[in-house]
Scaffold this motif. Sequence first.
Motif, PDB file in Angstrom:
ATOM      1  N   ALA A  57       0.797  -1.261   0.024  1.00 50.25           N
ATOM      2  CA  ALA A  57       0.112  -0.121  -0.163  1.00 50.25           C
ATOM      3  C   ALA A  57       0.996   1.234  -0.041  1.00 50.25           C
ATOM      4  O   ALA A  57       2.057   1.269   0.653  1.00 50.25           O
ATOM      5  CB  ALA A  57      -0.855  -0.144   1.039  1.00 50.25           C
ATOM      6  N   PRO A  58       0.403   2.401  -0.607  1.00 43.63           N
ATOM      7  CA  PRO A  58       1.244   3.561  -0.643  1.00 43.63           C
ATOM      8  C   PRO A  58       1.493   4.044   1.096  1.00 43.63           C
ATOM      9  O   PRO A  58       0.411   3.930   1.876  1.00 43.63           O
ATOM     10  CB  PRO A  58       0.484   4.403  -1.346  1.00 43.63           C
ATOM     11  CG  PRO A  58      -0.820   4.054  -1.364  1.00 43.63           C
ATOM     12  CD  PRO A  58      -0.779   2.607  -1.110  1.00 43.63           C
ATOM     13  N   SER A  59       2.454   4.651   1.111  1.00 48.09           N
ATOM     14  CA  SER A  59       2.642   5.453   2.453  1.00 48.09           C
ATOM     15  C   SER A  59       1.724   6.524   2.708  1.00 48.09           C
ATOM     16  O   SER A  59       1.670   7.423   2.079  1.00 48.09           O
ATOM     17  CB  SER A  59       4.248   5.749   2.451  1.00 48.09           C
ATOM     18  OG  SER A  59       4.305   6.856   3.417  1.00 48.09           O
ATOM     19  N   ASP A  60       1.108   6.358   3.786  1.00 49.28           N
ATOM     20  CA  ASP A  60       0.059   7.650   4.237  1.00 49.28           C
ATOM     21  C   ASP A  60       0.782   8.842   4.411  1.00 49.28           C
ATOM     22  O   ASP A  60       0.330  10.064   3.631  1.00 49.28           O
ATOM     23  CB  ASP A  60      -0.612   7.426   5.505  1.00 49.28           C
ATOM     24  CG  ASP A  60      -1.739   8.179   5.835  1.00 49.28           C
ATOM     25  OD1 ASP A  60      -2.363   8.605   5.035  1.00 49.28           O
ATOM     26  OD2 ASP A  60      -1.925   8.728   6.953  1.00 49.28           O
ATOM     27  N   SER A  61       1.987   8.903   4.587  1.00 55.78           N
ATOM     28  CA  SER A  61       2.955  10.104   4.754  1.00 55.78           C
ATOM     29  C   SER A  61       3.060  10.639   3.418  1.00 55.78           C
ATOM     30  O   SER A  61       3.144  11.831   3.015  1.00 55.78           O
ATOM     31  CB  SER A  61       4.078  10.195   5.823  1.00 55.78           C
ATOM     32  OG  SER A  61       5.060   9.227   5.325  1.00 55.78           O
ATOM     33  N   ASP A  62       3.368   9.773   2.472  1.00 58.86           N
ATOM     34  CA  ASP A  62       3.834  10.108   1.138  1.00 58.86           C
ATOM     35  C   ASP A  62       2.461  10.768   0.510  1.00 58.86           C
ATOM     36  O   ASP A  62       2.430  11.711  -0.303  1.00 58.86           O
ATOM     37  CB  ASP A  62       4.183   8.944   0.265  1.00 58.86           C
ATOM     38  CG  ASP A  62       5.516   8.607   0.647  1.00 58.86           C
ATOM     39  OD1 ASP A  62       6.471   9.373   1.198  1.00 58.86           O
ATOM     40  OD2 ASP A  62       5.849   7.462   0.064  1.00 58.86           O
ATOM     41  N   CYS A  63       1.401  10.251   0.562  1.00 61.35           N
ATOM     42  CA  CYS A  63       0.036  10.865   0.313  1.00 61.35           C
ATOM     43  C   CYS A  63      -0.354  11.989   0.897  1.00 61.35           C
ATOM     44  O   CYS A  63      -0.796  12.980   0.195  1.00 61.35           O
ATOM     45  CB  CYS A  63      -1.055   9.748   0.247  1.00 61.35           C
ATOM     46  SG  CYS A  63      -0.967   8.109  -0.644  1.00 61.35           S
ATOM     47  N   ASN A  64      -0.038  12.247   2.000  1.00 65.65           N
ATOM     48  CA  ASN A  64      -0.215  13.455   2.717  1.00 65.65           C
ATOM     49  C   ASN A  64       0.586  14.418   1.974  1.00 65.65           C
ATOM     50  O   ASN A  64       0.257  15.853   2.081  1.00 65.65           O
ATOM     51  CB  ASN A  64      -0.058  13.456   4.085  1.00 65.65           C
ATOM     52  CG  ASN A  64      -1.559  12.996   4.718  1.00 65.65           C
ATOM     53  OD1 ASN A  64      -2.590  13.598   4.534  1.00 65.65           O
ATOM     54  ND2 ASN A  64      -1.562  11.689   5.707  1.00 65.65           N
ATOM     55  N   SER A  65       1.887  14.254   1.549  1.00 67.98           N
ATOM     56  CA  SER A  65       2.766  15.192   1.029  1.00 67.98           C
ATOM     57  C   SER A  65       1.920  15.658  -0.373  1.00 67.98           C
ATOM     58  O   SER A  65       2.414  16.851  -0.768  1.00 67.98           O
ATOM     59  CB  SER A  65       4.144  14.468   0.912  1.00 67.98           C
ATOM     60  OG  SER A  65       4.840  14.283   1.930  1.00 67.98           O
ATOM     61  N   ILE A  66       1.565  14.680  -0.912  1.00 63.99           N
ATOM     62  CA  ILE A  66       0.847  15.114  -2.320  1.00 63.99           C
ATOM     63  C   ILE A  66      -0.143  16.013  -2.107  1.00 63.99           C
ATOM     64  O   ILE A  66      -0.287  17.128  -2.618  1.00 63.99           O
ATOM     65  CB  ILE A  66       0.448  13.935  -2.891  1.00 63.99           C
ATOM     66  CG1 ILE A  66       1.584  12.961  -3.526  1.00 63.99           C
ATOM     67  CG2 ILE A  66      -0.443  14.381  -4.173  1.00 63.99           C
ATOM     68  CD1 ILE A  66       1.298  11.819  -4.176  1.00 63.99           C
ATOM     69  N   ILE A  67      -1.129  15.751  -1.041  1.00 66.46           N
ATOM     70  CA  ILE A  67      -2.141  16.607  -0.766  1.00 66.46           C
ATOM     71  C   ILE A  67      -1.729  18.023  -0.464  1.00 66.46           C
ATOM     72  O   ILE A  67      -2.278  19.032  -0.946  1.00 66.46           O
ATOM     73  CB  ILE A  67      -2.910  16.089   0.453  1.00 66.46           C
ATOM     74  CG1 ILE A  67      -3.627  14.934  -0.034  1.00 66.46           C
ATOM     75  CG2 ILE A  67      -3.956  17.189   0.685  1.00 66.46           C
ATOM     76  CD1 ILE A  67      -4.314  14.042   1.191  1.00 66.46           C
ATOM     77  N   ASP A  68      -0.734  18.395   0.334  1.00 62.01           N
ATOM     78  CA  ASP A  68      -0.121  19.401   0.757  1.00 62.01           C
ATOM     79  C   ASP A  68       0.513  20.198  -0.380  1.00 62.01           C
ATOM     80  O   ASP A  68       0.103  21.499  -0.888  1.00 62.01           O
ATOM     81  CB  ASP A  68       1.089  19.189   1.754  1.00 62.01           C
ATOM     82  CG  ASP A  68       0.654  18.935   3.241  1.00 62.01           C
ATOM     83  OD1 ASP A  68      -0.571  18.987   3.548  1.00 62.01           O
ATOM     84  OD2 ASP A  68       1.247  18.285   3.944  1.00 62.01           O
ATOM     85  N   ASN A  69       1.047  19.303  -1.205  1.00 60.75           N
ATOM     86  CA  ASN A  69       1.871  20.323  -2.605  1.00 60.75           C
ATOM     87  C   ASN A  69       0.658  20.380  -3.506  1.00 60.75           C
ATOM     88  O   ASN A  69       0.825  21.565  -4.292  1.00 60.75           O
ATOM     89  CB  ASN A  69       2.773  19.231  -3.069  1.00 60.75           C
ATOM     90  CG  ASN A  69       4.101  19.317  -2.353  1.00 60.75           C
ATOM     91  OD1 ASN A  69       4.995  20.236  -2.239  1.00 60.75           O
ATOM     92  ND2 ASN A  69       4.204  18.390  -1.372  1.00 60.75           N
ATOM     93  N   VAL A  70      -0.259  19.561  -3.640  1.00 54.25           N
ATOM     94  CA  VAL A  70      -1.399  20.023  -4.600  1.00 54.25           C
ATOM     95  C   VAL A  70      -2.202  21.456  -4.048  1.00 54.25           C
ATOM     96  O   VAL A  70      -2.331  22.359  -4.819  1.00 54.25           O
ATOM     97  CB  VAL A  70      -2.612  18.824  -4.790  1.00 54.25           C
ATOM     98  CG1 VAL A  70      -3.812  19.515  -5.279  1.00 54.25           C
ATOM     99  CG2 VAL A  70      -1.931  18.016  -5.578  1.00 54.25           C
ATOM    100  N   PHE A  71      -2.332  21.633  -2.674  1.00 50.30           N
ATOM    101  CA  PHE A  71      -2.938  22.920  -2.330  1.00 50.30           C
ATOM    102  C   PHE A  71      -2.030  23.884  -2.471  1.00 50.30           C
ATOM    103  O   PHE A  71      -2.414  25.172  -2.826  1.00 50.30           O
ATOM    104  CB  PHE A  71      -3.274  22.662  -0.701  1.00 50.30           C
ATOM    105  CG  PHE A  71      -4.622  21.941  -0.527  1.00 50.30           C
ATOM    106  CD1 PHE A  71      -5.788  22.570  -1.053  1.00 50.30           C
ATOM    107  CD2 PHE A  71      -4.497  20.779   0.236  1.00 50.30           C
ATOM    108  CE1 PHE A  71      -7.157  21.807  -0.703  1.00 50.30           C
ATOM    109  CE2 PHE A  71      -5.970  20.260   0.565  1.00 50.30           C
ATOM    110  CZ  PHE A  71      -6.967  20.734  -0.056  1.00 50.30           C
ATOM    111  N   ALA A  72      -0.840  23.813  -2.494  1.00 54.01           N
ATOM    112  CA  ALA A  72       0.129  24.753  -2.855  1.00 54.01           C
ATOM    113  C   ALA A  72       0.385  25.166  -3.954  1.00 54.01           C
ATOM    114  O   ALA A  72       0.522  26.332  -4.327  1.00 54.01           O
ATOM    115  CB  ALA A  72       1.650  24.305  -2.140  1.00 54.01           C
ATOM    116  N   LEU A  73      -0.053  24.539  -5.020  1.00 52.87           N
ATOM    117  CA  LEU A  73      -0.022  24.732  -6.665  1.00 52.87           C
ATOM    118  C   LEU A  73      -1.058  25.865  -6.664  1.00 52.87           C
ATOM    119  O   LEU A  73      -0.710  26.908  -7.418  1.00 52.87           O
ATOM    120  CB  LEU A  73      -0.212  23.631  -7.546  1.00 52.87           C
ATOM    121  CG  LEU A  73       0.678  22.381  -7.428  1.00 52.87           C
ATOM    122  CD1 LEU A  73       0.079  21.347  -8.277  1.00 52.87           C
ATOM    123  CD2 LEU A  73       1.929  22.973  -8.352  1.00 52.87           C
TER     124      LEU A  73
END
Length: 176
Positions: free
Chosen positions: A78-94
């Motif tokens: 399964a993907p790492s929850d912390s990696d997925c949360n990094s994606i979420i943070d960066n999508v918002f930052a865009l």
Amino acid sequence: MKPIFFLTLTSGLAVSAEGPGRARRQAQQPQPSVALEAEIVQPSLKLDKVNLKQLTEAPALSSRAANDFYECRNARPAPSDSDCNSIIDNVFALDQSITVATNACLTFQFGTCWGFFCSLCQTLTTDTTFIGNQLISAEALCVANGQIGTVVSIDAPQWQAGFVYQGSALPDYDVC
């Protein structure tokens, strides 16, 4: 002035701009804090929509639209929850507007996690705040429990968003 739509090939995102002033302001927006790779792909893993559960069944997300659904699936690894949360943070930052072509997906890749947002039946114009909110739902419902998952809207304009393990095929729900 009419909006102009163009494709940013280096990030894989189609962005709406309203003249040179808007483009300049977008260039000054804060950039993601970690390396985030994004590209456009097509979903390829055909899944049956009968497995989708209505989001109103998820008490923490009860304010969702009546015709939004989700599916969580076991995946090893399964993907790492912390990696997925990094994606979420960066999508918002865009912090930008995005146009996604019919049956195309934006993928956001970080570590073991691939986040995605797909326009299923027609070209869809949205923004990274909307996409980030959909990714939060998929993370809370699925990834936080060690699964991969997808949130799907079956009302026009139909879309899907979620997370898979790096390199995995993206789901393709026939809701058109």
